[in-house]
Design a protein around this motif. Sequence first.
Motif, PDB file in Angstrom:
ATOM      1  N   LEU A  14      -0.317   7.337   5.465  1.00 44.80           N
ATOM      2  CA  LEU A  14      -0.810   8.585   4.893  1.00 44.80           C
ATOM      3  C   LEU A  14       0.170   9.143   3.871  1.00 44.80           C
ATOM      4  N   PHE A  15       1.477   9.028   4.167  1.00 46.30           N
ATOM      5  CA  PHE A  15       2.491   9.505   3.231  1.00 46.30           C
ATOM      6  C   PHE A  15       2.407   8.739   1.918  1.00 46.30           C
ATOM      7  N   ARG A  16       2.268   7.426   2.006  1.00 47.14           N
ATOM      8  CA  ARG A  16       2.162   6.631   0.782  1.00 47.14           C
ATOM      9  C   ARG A  16       0.899   6.982   0.012  1.00 47.14           C
ATOM     10  N   TRP A  17      -0.182   7.332   0.732  1.00 46.62           N
ATOM     11  CA  TRP A  17      -1.451   7.660   0.083  1.00 46.62           C
ATOM     12  C   TRP A  17      -1.357   8.945  -0.727  1.00 46.62           C
ATOM     13  N   VAL A  18      -0.633   9.941  -0.183  1.00 52.73           N
ATOM     14  CA  VAL A  18      -0.549  11.232  -0.876  1.00 52.73           C
ATOM     15  C   VAL A  18       0.750  11.384  -1.663  1.00 52.73           C
ATOM     16  N   GLN A  19       1.583  10.343  -1.696  1.00 50.78           N
ATOM     17  CA  GLN A  19       2.840  10.422  -2.426  1.00 50.78           C
ATOM     18  C   GLN A  19       2.562  10.679  -3.908  1.00 50.78           C
ATOM     19  N   GLY A  20       3.217  11.658  -4.466  1.00 46.44           N
ATOM     20  CA  GLY A  20       2.987  11.999  -5.863  1.00 46.44           C
ATOM     21  C   GLY A  20       1.862  12.995  -6.078  1.00 46.44           C
ATOM     22  N   PHE A  21       1.235  13.469  -4.991  1.00 46.27           N
ATOM     23  CA  PHE A  21       0.145  14.434  -5.084  1.00 46.27           C
ATOM     24  C   PHE A  21       0.674  15.710  -5.721  1.00 46.27           C
ATOM     25  N   ASP A  22      -0.018  16.224  -6.750  1.00 50.19           N
ATOM     26  CA  ASP A  22       0.447  17.407  -7.450  1.00 50.19           C
ATOM     27  C   ASP A  22      -0.012  18.659  -6.700  1.00 50.19           C
ATOM     28  N   VAL A  23       0.915  19.328  -6.046  1.00 52.26           N
ATOM     29  CA  VAL A  23       0.577  20.452  -5.174  1.00 52.26           C
ATOM     30  C   VAL A  23       0.024  21.656  -5.940  1.00 52.26           C
ATOM     31  N   PRO A  24       0.648  22.100  -7.049  1.00 60.75           N
ATOM     32  CA  PRO A  24       0.080  23.265  -7.768  1.00 60.75           C
ATOM     33  C   PRO A  24      -1.351  23.032  -8.236  1.00 60.75           C
ATOM     34  N   LEU A  25      -1.641  21.844  -8.726  1.00 57.92           N
ATOM     35  CA  LEU A  25      -3.006  21.530  -9.153  1.00 57.92           C
ATOM     36  C   LEU A  25      -3.956  21.570  -7.963  1.00 57.92           C
ATOM     37  N   ALA A  26      -3.504  21.026  -6.844  1.00 58.60           N
ATOM     38  CA  ALA A  26      -4.341  21.000  -5.637  1.00 58.60           C
ATOM     39  C   ALA A  26      -4.607  22.404  -5.110  1.00 58.60           C
ATOM     40  N   ILE A  27      -3.611  23.284  -5.164  1.00 58.31           N
ATOM     41  CA  ILE A  27      -3.786  24.660  -4.658  1.00 58.31           C
ATOM     42  C   ILE A  27      -4.850  25.388  -5.475  1.00 58.31           C
ATOM     43  N   VAL A 295      -9.472  37.251  -9.625  1.00 57.43           N
ATOM     44  CA  VAL A 295      -8.953  36.143  -8.814  1.00 57.43           C
ATOM     45  C   VAL A 295      -9.521  34.813  -9.325  1.00 57.43           C
ATOM     46  N   LEU A 296     -10.826  34.793  -9.602  1.00 56.09           N
ATOM     47  CA  LEU A 296     -11.472  33.581 -10.099  1.00 56.09           C
ATOM     48  C   LEU A 296     -10.868  33.146 -11.429  1.00 56.09           C
ATOM     49  N   VAL A 297     -10.720  34.084 -12.359  1.00 55.55           N
ATOM     50  CA  VAL A 297     -10.155  33.763 -13.669  1.00 55.55           C
ATOM     51  C   VAL A 297      -8.709  33.288 -13.530  1.00 55.55           C
ATOM     52  N   ALA A 298      -7.946  33.941 -12.636  1.00 60.41           N
ATOM     53  CA  ALA A 298      -6.552  33.539 -12.427  1.00 60.41           C
ATOM     54  C   ALA A 298      -6.467  32.094 -11.925  1.00 60.41           C
ATOM     55  N   LEU A 299      -7.386  31.710 -11.054  1.00 56.05           N
ATOM     56  CA  LEU A 299      -7.393  30.331 -10.543  1.00 56.05           C
ATOM     57  C   LEU A 299      -7.740  29.337 -11.649  1.00 56.05           C
ATOM     58  N   TYR A 300      -8.712  29.691 -12.495  1.00 58.34           N
ATOM     59  CA  TYR A 300      -9.038  28.809 -13.620  1.00 58.34           C
ATOM     60  C   TYR A 300      -7.863  28.682 -14.583  1.00 58.34           C
ATOM     61  N   VAL A 301      -7.218  29.805 -14.886  1.00 66.27           N
ATOM     62  CA  VAL A 301      -6.060  29.772 -15.784  1.00 66.27           C
ATOM     63  C   VAL A 301      -4.949  28.912 -15.180  1.00 66.27           C
ATOM     64  N   SER A 302      -4.701  29.063 -13.881  1.00 66.54           N
ATOM     65  CA  SER A 302      -3.681  28.255 -13.202  1.00 66.54           C
ATOM     66  C   SER A 302      -4.009  26.777 -13.286  1.00 66.54           C
ATOM     67  N   LEU A 303      -5.294  26.441 -13.086  1.00 66.36           N
ATOM     68  CA  LEU A 303      -5.711  25.039 -13.129  1.00 66.36           C
ATOM     69  C   LEU A 303      -5.501  24.456 -14.521  1.00 66.36           C
ATOM     70  N   VAL A 304      -5.914  25.191 -15.546  1.00 68.43           N
ATOM     71  CA  VAL A 304      -5.790  24.699 -16.918  1.00 68.43           C
ATOM     72  C   VAL A 304      -4.321  24.587 -17.336  1.00 68.43           C
ATOM     73  N   LEU A 305      -3.525  25.602 -17.011  1.00 64.73           N
ATOM     74  CA  LEU A 305      -2.105  25.560 -17.376  1.00 64.73           C
ATOM     75  C   LEU A 305      -1.384  24.414 -16.672  1.00 64.73           C
ATOM     76  N   ARG A 306      -1.755  24.180 -15.403  1.00 67.03           N
ATOM     77  CA  ARG A 306      -1.120  23.067 -14.688  1.00 67.03           C
ATOM     78  C   ARG A 306      -1.531  21.732 -15.301  1.00 67.03           C
ATOM     79  N   ILE A 310       0.997  18.948 -16.834  1.00 65.54           N
ATOM     80  CA  ILE A 310       0.971  17.528 -16.470  1.00 65.54           C
ATOM     81  C   ILE A 310       0.864  16.665 -17.720  1.00 65.54           C
ATOM     82  N   ALA A 311       0.034  17.101 -18.676  1.00 70.19           N
ATOM     83  CA  ALA A 311      -0.129  16.341 -19.917  1.00 70.19           C
ATOM     84  C   ALA A 311       1.181  16.289 -20.707  1.00 70.19           C
TER      85      ALA A 311
END
Length: 384
Positions: A14-27, A295-306, A310-311
């Motif tokens: 399981l650790f190898r499967w999620v290794q490198g998982f981007d936590v801020p994007l996931a949140i 709250v909704l807009v803040a989550l979208y902004v967080s997703l796009v900025l993250r 990453i890019a």
Amino acid sequence: MATALSNPTLMHRLFRWVQGFDVPLAIAAVGLAGLGLLVMYSSGHDHGTRFVDHARNMLIALAVLLVVMHIPPQRWMELAVPVYVVGVCLLVAVALFGVARKGAQRWLDVGITIQPSEVLKIAVPLVLAWWFQKREGQLRAADFLVAFAMLSIPVGLIMHQPDLGTALLVLTAGMAVMYFAGLSWTLVLPPLILGGVGILLLIVWEPELCAQGVRWPVLYDYQQQRVCTLLDPWKDPLGKGFHIIQGMIAIGSGGVWGKGFMKGTQTHLEFIPERTTDFVFAAYAEEFGLLGVLVLVALYVSLVLRALAIAVDAPTMFARLLGGAIAVIIFCYAFVNLGMVSGILPVVGIPLPFLSYGGTAMVTLGVCLGILMSIARSRRLMPG
């Protein structure tokens, strides 16, 4: 010792499967998914199996994300041309023998009904990123012309369906790749200025341009009607302007705090058309109010900025261009949907990510997030 290494424990796997998982994007994604399930239950629990199907689509998208994130960017680069060719062939198939609904021929029946234009939202940035990666260090003006030709083919086929909203999204994603690859501002600004001037002239001359019997070139009649309805929805409040007016009423009636979960009158008395799809934001804003919208807009902004972060950190030009294009796609999805429901953009069939009902769009979103995870993962797993 050898046995232990050759047979890793379940936790190690399981650790190898999620290794490198981007936590801020996931949140950010989990937060949006949670809000999506809340509003879908409220607006769609009495609408057949919409809530159950929406939850199922999210699980499918999650499974797609987990698979896609383990495909390295180098492999995506190898798949770019085949995916693009398959996508264009599917669009041609739609034009020849696609399924027509409500006057538009956008779907293909292959045992299940699919919308091939969704594939091109990924395929176009993929193939353009591949093209500019191949030309890295030796870009010429002709290379941008070739890229524009590759972009024009699917955009033209999607517009023919007709599906102007999706065509504009694909065009925007493709132009984003070209801009990130080095397209000069001197070529970008003139179309933007012309577009701004055109909008101003349209607003000033709306009574003449939207008068009975006046027909605009290029646009279909229904597309012209949507623009005119945006400019003055009260001309036909019970007909073409009904969607926009009811959406604005629902948003305004939510106030600061909202009416409360499951207490939206506009939603549950069925004044909001398409309350589980294109206009789900109106149902959300009515029940959760301004604070919920923030709250909704803040989550979208967080997703796009993250996604942009990453890019920027991506190890190759291909990954940088692809990641940047995906960030632009997510931003355009959210911005266009929020704009059209709020009455500042024409009504087009653009879903709101995570909130709107729709299987193909949800899977496409899973692919997008999976690619971003793949790019982030490739950077973190690099030696040194």
